[in-house]
Write a protein that holds these residues in place. Sequence first.
Motif: not given
Length: 379
Positions: A121-135
């Motif tokens: 249920g994470l947002t794309t922004r949160q996942i991008a932050g976990a991966y250290l990549v742009p949204e």
Amino acid sequence: MDEARLRALTPGVLAVLVRRGADFAAAEDAVQDALVEAVRTWPTEPPRDPRGWLITVAWRRFVDAARADAARRRREDRVDEEPPPGPSPTTDDTLQLYFLCAHPSLTPSSAVALTLRAVGGLTTRQIAGAYLVPEPTMAQRISRAKRTVSAARFDSPGDVSTVLRTLYLVFNEGYSGDVDLAAEAIRLTRQLASTIDHPEVAGLLALMLLHHARRPARTTDDGSLVPLAEQDRTRWDTSMIAEGIGILQTALARDRLGEFQAQAAIAALHADAFTAEETDWVQIVEWYDELAALTDSPVVRLNRAVALGEADGPHAGLAALAELDDSLPRHTAVAAYFHERAGDLTTAARLYAKAAQQAPTLAERNHLTRQAARLNSAL
């Protein structure tokens, strides 16, 4: 409307649709439609069986979409009959859905991202932050993954290592406080450990328990960050620590070391120290050496530099830090800490201020800003 309850119900509903034959992308769309309908109607007409209600509505949305799509007419025979009304089965399909998302047709990074989006249920922004990549990069990755699994048959699960990475990322996102998924990640990992005899599953469960045990001491009442060395250790959950260490010892005895067992061993050494000064940093450095050999991760090497600086002094830490890419997250903050330990307060204050500008969360930014202000006031 209890949004936390909706979040908890969503993975199981999605899993039911997939198990009944819906392709992944269509199932997720149908579940999202059902959630929108729940938000609209539940405040005035709460269902007696929320999970069953969501399954029924989501299944109807999928059937309607399947009928409307001429390219899917061949599937109408198997989606045409709606299941009879009544309470829904209580089987927890969430863990199975994690395995389905870790499908062999996906790369590990795409499988993790898709699972975090669809199940966590994470947002794309949160996942991008976990991966250290742009949204936008992460949005494209998730879209490609959904297209891939929509054309695949979920007749074989993905590997355990991908599921473990997924669970750990969910735990870390929850532990940050932005989305509280830590307890759910622990629950699922417990469930996985009860069904799979694998030392790395036990290692991950131990790691989660040891980190989660310190959670009450990580922040003050106003939300300010408390560094590990300054935490009130009487607030740590000793029963959870004991459980984590027991699980870890059993896993290590099997002599099949993996990265989660090594991380858990490091966490156990922190948890075993009654005070920060009693921390066995020499052993921690040795475990980071083991972990670096397993993962070759720059973040691991950064953490090893921290441990080395604690074991052998700030100049040793700075020397190890100088060998690493200074764009690594927390690199500047670590450099500031060791410069302060070495007595160079002017450089430390400047680096703390710079690290504050780079901080990914408000709590970290405020903490680093206070560190810079403290040193500037002493100059």
